[in-house]
Scaffold this motif. Structure first.
Motif, PDB file in Angstrom:
ATOM      1  N   ARG A   9       0.815  -1.210   0.000  1.00  0.00           N
ATOM      2  CA  ARG A   9       0.000   0.000   0.000  1.00  0.00           C
ATOM      3  C   ARG A   9       0.851   1.264   0.000  1.00  0.00           C
ATOM      4  NH1 ARG A   9      -3.482  -1.596   5.107  1.00  0.00           N
ATOM      5  NH2 ARG A   9      -1.482  -2.646   5.522  1.00  0.00           N
ATOM      6  N   ALA A  10       1.970   1.258   0.735  1.00  0.00           N
ATOM      7  CA  ALA A  10       2.876   2.416   0.791  1.00  0.00           C
ATOM      8  C   ALA A  10       4.313   1.895   0.757  1.00  0.00           C
ATOM      9  CB  ALA A  10       2.610   3.243   2.040  1.00  0.00           C
ATOM     10  N   PRO A  11       4.771   1.418  -0.400  1.00  0.00           N
ATOM     11  CA  PRO A  11       6.095   0.772  -0.456  1.00  0.00           C
ATOM     12  C   PRO A  11       7.249   1.727  -0.130  1.00  0.00           C
ATOM     13  CG  PRO A  11       5.190   1.082  -2.666  1.00  0.00           C
ATOM     14  CD  PRO A  11       4.099   1.397  -1.709  1.00  0.00           C
ATOM     15  N   ALA A  12       7.159   2.991  -0.532  1.00  0.00           N
ATOM     16  CA  ALA A  12       8.240   3.938  -0.233  1.00  0.00           C
ATOM     17  C   ALA A  12       8.332   4.195   1.263  1.00  0.00           C
ATOM     18  CB  ALA A  12       8.008   5.240  -0.994  1.00  0.00           C
ATOM     19  N   LEU A  13       7.186   4.347   1.912  1.00  0.00           N
ATOM     20  CA  LEU A  13       7.181   4.562   3.360  1.00  0.00           C
ATOM     21  C   LEU A  13       7.724   3.350   4.099  1.00  0.00           C
ATOM     22  CD1 LEU A  13       6.381   6.436   5.682  1.00  0.00           C
ATOM     23  CD2 LEU A  13       4.093   5.408   5.629  1.00  0.00           C
ATOM     24  N   ALA A  14       7.319   2.157   3.664  1.00  0.00           N
ATOM     25  CA  ALA A  14       7.812   0.932   4.300  1.00  0.00           C
ATOM     26  C   ALA A  14       9.317   0.802   4.122  1.00  0.00           C
ATOM     27  CB  ALA A  14       7.095  -0.282   3.722  1.00  0.00           C
ATOM     28  N   PHE A  15       9.833   1.081   2.926  1.00  0.00           N
ATOM     29  CA  PHE A  15      11.275   0.996   2.694  1.00  0.00           C
ATOM     30  C   PHE A  15      12.033   2.022   3.536  1.00  0.00           C
ATOM     31  CE2 PHE A  15      15.108   2.318   0.404  1.00  0.00           C
ATOM     32  CZ  PHE A  15      15.754   1.103   0.258  1.00  0.00           C
ATOM     33  N   LEU A  37      12.985  -3.492  -0.483  1.00  0.00           N
ATOM     34  CA  LEU A  37      13.473  -3.014  -1.780  1.00  0.00           C
ATOM     35  C   LEU A  37      12.728  -3.700  -2.931  1.00  0.00           C
ATOM     36  CD1 LEU A  37      15.480  -1.358  -3.464  1.00  0.00           C
ATOM     37  CD2 LEU A  37      17.070  -3.293  -3.285  1.00  0.00           C
ATOM     38  N   TYR A  38      12.537  -5.008  -2.809  1.00  0.00           N
ATOM     39  CA  TYR A  38      11.776  -5.742  -3.818  1.00  0.00           C
ATOM     40  C   TYR A  38      10.348  -5.194  -3.935  1.00  0.00           C
ATOM     41  CZ  TYR A  38       8.605  -9.462  -5.338  1.00  0.00           C
ATOM     42  OH  TYR A  38       7.603 -10.158  -5.953  1.00  0.00           O
ATOM     43  N   SER A  39       9.699  -4.936  -2.816  1.00  0.00           N
ATOM     44  CA  SER A  39       8.325  -4.432  -2.839  1.00  0.00           C
ATOM     45  C   SER A  39       8.255  -3.040  -3.442  1.00  0.00           C
ATOM     46  CB  SER A  39       7.746  -4.424  -1.422  1.00  0.00           C
ATOM     47  OG  SER A  39       7.754  -5.719  -0.866  1.00  0.00           O
ATOM     48  N   LEU A  40       9.249  -2.187  -3.122  1.00  0.00           N
ATOM     49  CA  LEU A  40       9.268  -0.852  -3.714  1.00  0.00           C
ATOM     50  C   LEU A  40       9.448  -0.926  -5.231  1.00  0.00           C
ATOM     51  CD1 LEU A  40       9.352   2.230  -3.408  1.00  0.00           C
ATOM     52  CD2 LEU A  40      11.817   2.046  -3.025  1.00  0.00           C
ATOM     53  N   THR A  41      10.303  -1.820  -5.688  1.00  0.00           N
ATOM     54  CA  THR A  41      10.508  -1.980  -7.131  1.00  0.00           C
ATOM     55  C   THR A  41       9.255  -2.478  -7.823  1.00  0.00           C
ATOM     56  OG1 THR A  41      12.815  -2.533  -6.669  1.00  0.00           O
ATOM     57  CG2 THR A  41      11.984  -3.039  -8.871  1.00  0.00           C
ATOM     58  N   TRP A  97      16.716   7.054  -5.631  1.00  0.00           N
ATOM     59  CA  TRP A  97      17.074   7.393  -4.255  1.00  0.00           C
ATOM     60  C   TRP A  97      17.031   6.166  -3.345  1.00  0.00           C
ATOM     61  CZ3 TRP A  97      13.934   6.367  -0.221  1.00  0.00           C
ATOM     62  CH2 TRP A  97      12.538   6.274  -0.441  1.00  0.00           C
ATOM     63  N   ALA A  98      16.159   5.204  -3.644  1.00  0.00           N
ATOM     64  CA  ALA A  98      16.127   3.976  -2.850  1.00  0.00           C
ATOM     65  C   ALA A  98      17.429   3.196  -3.021  1.00  0.00           C
ATOM     66  CB  ALA A  98      14.931   3.113  -3.254  1.00  0.00           C
ATOM     67  N   CYS A  99      17.941   3.145  -4.269  1.00  0.00           N
ATOM     68  CA  CYS A  99      19.215   2.459  -4.509  1.00  0.00           C
ATOM     69  C   CYS A  99      20.366   3.186  -3.804  1.00  0.00           C
ATOM     70  CB  CYS A  99      19.485   2.363  -6.005  1.00  0.00           C
ATOM     71  SG  CYS A  99      18.337   1.271  -6.882  1.00  0.00           S
ATOM     72  N   ALA A 100      20.304   4.517  -3.775  1.00  0.00           N
ATOM     73  CA  ALA A 100      21.359   5.273  -3.077  1.00  0.00           C
ATOM     74  C   ALA A 100      21.325   4.995  -1.583  1.00  0.00           C
ATOM     75  CB  ALA A 100      21.179   6.767  -3.350  1.00  0.00           C
ATOM     76  N   VAL A 101      20.117   4.974  -0.996  1.00  0.00           N
ATOM     77  CA  VAL A 101      19.997   4.650   0.436  1.00  0.00           C
ATOM     78  C   VAL A 101      20.475   3.237   0.703  1.00  0.00           C
ATOM     79  CG1 VAL A 101      18.333   4.297   2.302  1.00  0.00           C
ATOM     80  CG2 VAL A 101      18.146   6.305   0.821  1.00  0.00           C
ATOM     81  N   MET A 102      20.129   2.320  -0.200  1.00  0.00           N
ATOM     82  CA  MET A 102      20.535   0.923  -0.031  1.00  0.00           C
ATOM     83  C   MET A 102      22.054   0.799  -0.090  1.00  0.00           C
ATOM     84  SD  MET A 102      18.849  -1.957   0.317  1.00  0.00           S
ATOM     85  CE  MET A 102      19.060  -3.735   0.214  1.00  0.00           C
TER      86      MET A 102
END
Length: 429
Positions: free
Chosen positions: A95-101, A128-132, A142-147
């Motif tokens: 439902r909110a993949p960015a928030l969860a990540f 990360l999988y769910s956000l993708t 930005w998710a890859c940079a944080v990762m």
């Protein structure tokens, strides 16, 4: 694997497909069930072992001692709190993949800043999988940079026990696998959605084409019925009036009129059966044998004879290569002539004179029907300038061949002109 083996696996594949479809329907109705199941599964596989046995390596060698010195041993309460921070955000991973990540990443960085290691860190790769898969693609950079930053912190922390480059290779490979898996499934779902949408559009277009074909066929049958019924009834009515008048003065002419009425009625009945026959399926050779060819230019002579018998004098001539016209054009010409002569008989009445000319010149065909008007204008049976279904039908038929029809008074009579374009569609003129 042989063809027989593949054939034997078909029932299993079908059952798996049906099971997967039922699961998708259930997930669409109750999405919280799958999200909760993922959280419970991660807790049982990765959190519960840490709570029961703690983090460590087997053996008493140097690796074990370096590992124990490099990481902080958390109390059960602290370990449970960090595990909850890593795992519980997965409840809203779809439902909110960015928030969860973001929440999992924050807890992950906090944990490794404290020098603690947990098996529940796998939640970061799930996030990360769910956000993708479910998030917006513009959020991936930005998710890859944080990762990458978080995994760099892990590699620095485990450098006392493992080589930094080995740690980075393992961690980044795992993150890349999670990212690639999410992209593959996302692309596959997009392709399937596109195929379903295309199939739905094709089905709608097929239904629309079917409805248009039915409407076109109904219009064609209506035109045929109008031409057949209108023409033959006009001839029959005129013959009946002439026969009733002739009975008193020339009984043999009245008898001849009755015979002509019978012939005209039988001809009309045969044409009606032929037109209505296309509305039902022919059940065998008998149904096919009852069908007859559509009328053409060769039948115009018989048409003129029938009109002459009703009292209308017709002068008919042709020019050009009319025999080379295809059957569709011939049917159109026949129906236009039939309707024009019917109108002449109806409005000018018996005793009038009509000139019919069909001229083919290059890629143009011209039809002209000009009558002299009623012998007695005061006793005219109809009004010639009334535009009814007949003239509309003639224009529709001519439009099929890029032509047009004009009708109007000419002296004391009436003239109908039709022009058809015989050039092939899409070809050069």
């Amino acid at each position: 694997m042989t063809t027989e083996d593949l054939g034997g696996m078909a029932p299993l594949v079908a059952r798996l497909g049906r099971a997967g479809q039922r699961l998708r329907h259930a997930d669409r109705d109750r999405p919280w069930v799958l999200d909760t199941a993922v959280v419970v599964l991660v807790f049982l596989m990765f959190c519960l072992p840490d709570l029961l046995h703690g983090i460590g390596v087997d053996g008493d060698g140097d690796g074990h001692r370096r590992f124990r010195l490099a990481f902080t041993q958390l109390p059960p309460a602290g370990m449970l709190a960090l595990q909850a921070g890593l795992v519980l955000p997965l409840l809203w991973r779809r439902r909110a993949p960015a928030l969860a990540f973001g929440a999992v990443s924050a807890v992950f960085v906090l944990q490794w800043s404290l020098g603690a290691v947990l098996r529940a860190d796998v939640a970061l790769f799930v996030a990360l999988y769910s956000l993708t898969l479910h998030g917006r693609l513009r959020q991936l950079p930005w998710a890859c940079a944080v990762m990458a930053g978080a995994l760099g912190l892990v590699a620095a922390r485990v450098s006392a026990a493992v080589s930094v480059w080995d740690a980075l290779f393992f961690l980044l490979s795992t993150a890349t696998a999670a990212l690639a898996l999410g992209l593959v499934i996302r692309i596959r779902r997009a392709q399937l959605a596109g195929l379903r949408d295309r199939a739905a559009r094709l089905e709608i277009e097929r239904d629309q084409r079917g409805r248009l074909a039915v409407a076109a066929e109904r219009t064609r049958v209506a035109r045929e019925m109008h031409d057949i019924v209108g023409h033959n009834l006009s001839v029959i009515i005129t013959l009946a009036d002439a026969g009733a008048y002739a009975t008193a003065v020339a009984p043999e002419r009245g008898k001849e009129a009755l015979h002509l009425i019978g012939d005209t009625g039988r001809q009309a009945l045969g044409e009606l059966r032929r037109v209505l026959g296309v509305l039902r399926e022919a059940d065998g050779p008998r149904g096919e044998a009852e069908l007859s060819p559509q009328p053409g230019l060769a039948d115009i002579d018989a048409l003129c004879e029938g009109v002459r018998a009703a009292g209308l004098e017709v002068v008919y001539r042709t020019a050009g290569d009319v025999e080379a016209l295809d059957s569709g054009v011939q049917l159109t010409v026949y129906r236009i002539v039939q309707e024009a002569l019917t109108n002449t008989l109806k409005h000018a009445g018996a005793g009038a004179r009509a000139h019919l000319a069909i001229v083919v010149a290059d890629t143009r065909l011209t039809i002209t029907v000009q009558d002299s008007g009623p012998p007695d204008p005061a006793g005219r049976p109809g009004t010639a300038n009334e535009e009814g279904h007949g003239l509309v039908g003639m224009r529709e038929r001519a439009a099929l061949y890029g032509g047009h029809v004009s009708a109007g008074p000419a002296g004391t009579g009436w003239t109908v002109r039709a022009a058809l374009d015989l050039a092939p569609r899409g070809g050069s003129r």
